[in-house]
Design a protein around this motif. Structure first.
Motif, PDB file in Angstrom:
ATOM      1  N   VAL A  45       0.870  -1.248  -0.007  1.00 38.27           N
ATOM      2  CA  VAL A  45      -0.148  -0.055  -0.167  1.00 38.27           C
ATOM      3  C   VAL A  45       0.796   1.136  -0.083  1.00 38.27           C
ATOM      4  O   VAL A  45       1.914   1.231   0.339  1.00 38.27           O
ATOM      5  CB  VAL A  45      -0.992  -0.062   1.005  1.00 38.27           C
ATOM      6  CG1 VAL A  45      -1.922  -1.049   1.364  1.00 38.27           C
ATOM      7  CG2 VAL A  45      -0.091   0.135   2.423  1.00 38.27           C
ATOM      8  N   SER A  98       2.475   2.067  -4.830  1.00 38.05           N
ATOM      9  CA  SER A  98       1.693   1.017  -4.781  1.00 38.05           C
ATOM     10  C   SER A  98       0.151   1.661  -5.336  1.00 38.05           C
ATOM     11  O   SER A  98      -0.085   2.855  -5.377  1.00 38.05           O
ATOM     12  CB  SER A  98       1.188   0.538  -3.732  1.00 38.05           C
ATOM     13  OG  SER A  98       0.067  -0.393  -3.632  1.00 38.05           O
ATOM     14  N   ASN A  99      -0.773   1.110  -6.177  1.00 35.48           N
ATOM     15  CA  ASN A  99      -1.933   1.636  -6.777  1.00 35.48           C
ATOM     16  C   ASN A  99      -3.249   1.531  -5.767  1.00 35.48           C
ATOM     17  O   ASN A  99      -4.081   1.565  -5.812  1.00 35.48           O
ATOM     18  CB  ASN A  99      -2.373   0.997  -8.037  1.00 35.48           C
ATOM     19  CG  ASN A  99      -2.596  -0.720  -8.200  1.00 35.48           C
ATOM     20  OD1 ASN A  99      -2.265  -1.189  -7.102  1.00 35.48           O
ATOM     21  ND2 ASN A  99      -3.075  -0.846  -9.121  1.00 35.48           N
ATOM     22  N   VAL A 100      -2.657   0.705  -4.513  1.00 41.08           N
ATOM     23  CA  VAL A 100      -3.536   0.690  -3.468  1.00 41.08           C
ATOM     24  C   VAL A 100      -3.154   1.727  -2.608  1.00 41.08           C
ATOM     25  O   VAL A 100      -2.093   1.637  -1.886  1.00 41.08           O
ATOM     26  CB  VAL A 100      -3.424  -0.742  -2.887  1.00 41.08           C
ATOM     27  CG1 VAL A 100      -4.361  -0.976  -1.618  1.00 41.08           C
ATOM     28  CG2 VAL A 100      -3.679  -2.022  -3.802  1.00 41.08           C
ATOM     29  N   LYS A 131      -8.450   1.443  -4.892  1.00 40.74           N
ATOM     30  CA  LYS A 131      -7.447   0.272  -5.785  1.00 40.74           C
ATOM     31  C   LYS A 131      -7.614   0.914  -7.016  1.00 40.74           C
ATOM     32  O   LYS A 131      -8.576   1.147  -7.600  1.00 40.74           O
ATOM     33  CB  LYS A 131      -7.882  -1.087  -5.405  1.00 40.74           C
ATOM     34  CG  LYS A 131      -7.786  -1.506  -4.152  1.00 40.74           C
ATOM     35  CD  LYS A 131      -8.337  -2.900  -3.910  1.00 40.74           C
ATOM     36  CE  LYS A 131      -8.022  -3.473  -2.313  1.00 40.74           C
ATOM     37  NZ  LYS A 131      -8.565  -4.613  -2.289  1.00 40.74           N
ATOM     38  N   SER A 132      -6.485   1.222  -7.633  1.00 42.22           N
ATOM     39  CA  SER A 132      -6.695   1.902  -9.120  1.00 42.22           C
ATOM     40  C   SER A 132      -7.278   2.975  -9.022  1.00 42.22           C
ATOM     41  O   SER A 132      -8.184   3.298  -9.903  1.00 42.22           O
ATOM     42  CB  SER A 132      -6.702   0.915 -10.039  1.00 42.22           C
ATOM     43  OG  SER A 132      -5.794  -0.167  -9.952  1.00 42.22           O
ATOM     44  N   THR A 136     -12.753   1.536  -2.457  1.00 37.50           N
ATOM     45  CA  THR A 136     -13.342   0.033  -2.423  1.00 37.50           C
ATOM     46  C   THR A 136     -13.493   0.091  -0.747  1.00 37.50           C
ATOM     47  O   THR A 136     -14.191  -0.993  -0.477  1.00 37.50           O
ATOM     48  CB  THR A 136     -12.349  -0.879  -2.921  1.00 37.50           C
ATOM     49  OG1 THR A 136     -10.989  -0.684  -1.944  1.00 37.50           O
ATOM     50  CG2 THR A 136     -11.959  -0.679  -4.165  1.00 37.50           C
TER      51      THR A 136
END
Length: 187
Positions: A45, A98-100, A131-132, A136
């Motif tokens: 993350v 990170s894309n999270v 996320k991206s 979420t």
């Protein structure tokens, strides 16, 4: 004469203890909580700058009677952000690219020493996981502490100053112990 000098020294100490700005001690992780998460398969993350970033925002100002509490990070939002990054790094899942991404907003941040014998800390954060760039997960977390205090400012103010990292640790413990948070970051 000696008693008069002693009284003057005590009075001067009490007056000066309540004035000026005090620095919050450095954050120290709750390693037991972090160790529990190390055993789980979690996604890497990143952490967005914690809001509000404005030093004049209410949550970025803490008054301890006549003194103000400050932080080396400039704001309490940044203090919380750096504490979280420190924990995630310790767990081995912090990756700035990170894309999270975890996004957080401090909603409340206070240490109260107005009582004669007890001090209270309360911190509330709205936390999101993206996320991206897609939201979420969204949840509010509350961390609270209680500690021995005193009517005397010379006792209460330094005690409240030393308690701030424990308040942050308690809030982060609430986050890291939440099964929904863990599930959202699980691989």
């Amino acid at each position: 004469m000696i008693q008069l000098r002693y009284c003057l020294i005590v009075l001067l100490t009490l007056v000066t203890a309540g004035c000026g700005a005090l620095k919050s001690p450095a954050y120290s992780p709750d390693y037991q909580v972090l160790d529990n998460l190390k055993n789980k398969q979690l996604l890497n993350v990143s952490v967005a700058p914690v809001e509000p970033t404005d030093p004049e925002a209410k949550v970025n100002k803490i008054s301890l009677r006549a003194a103000s509490l400050t932080t080396d990070q400039g704001t309490f939002s940044a203090y919380f952000e750096q504490s979280m990054i420190q924990d995630l790094t310790e767990m081995g899942i912090y990756q700035p690219s990170s894309n999270v991404q975890i996004k957080a907003t401090l909603v409340e941040n206070n240490i109260d020493i107005s009582s004669f014998s007890k001090g209270h800390g309360k911190m509330i954060v709205d936390l999101e996981i993206h996320k991206s760039s897609v939201l979420t997960f969204s949840k509010q977390y509350i961390g609270e502490t209680e500690f021995e205090s005193s009517f005397a400012g010379a006792v209460a103010i330094p005690k409240a100053q030393s308690e701030y990292p424990y308040l942050v640790r308690e809030l982060l413990k609430q986050i890291y112990s939440d099964p929904e948070f863990i599930k959202e970051l699980s691989k």
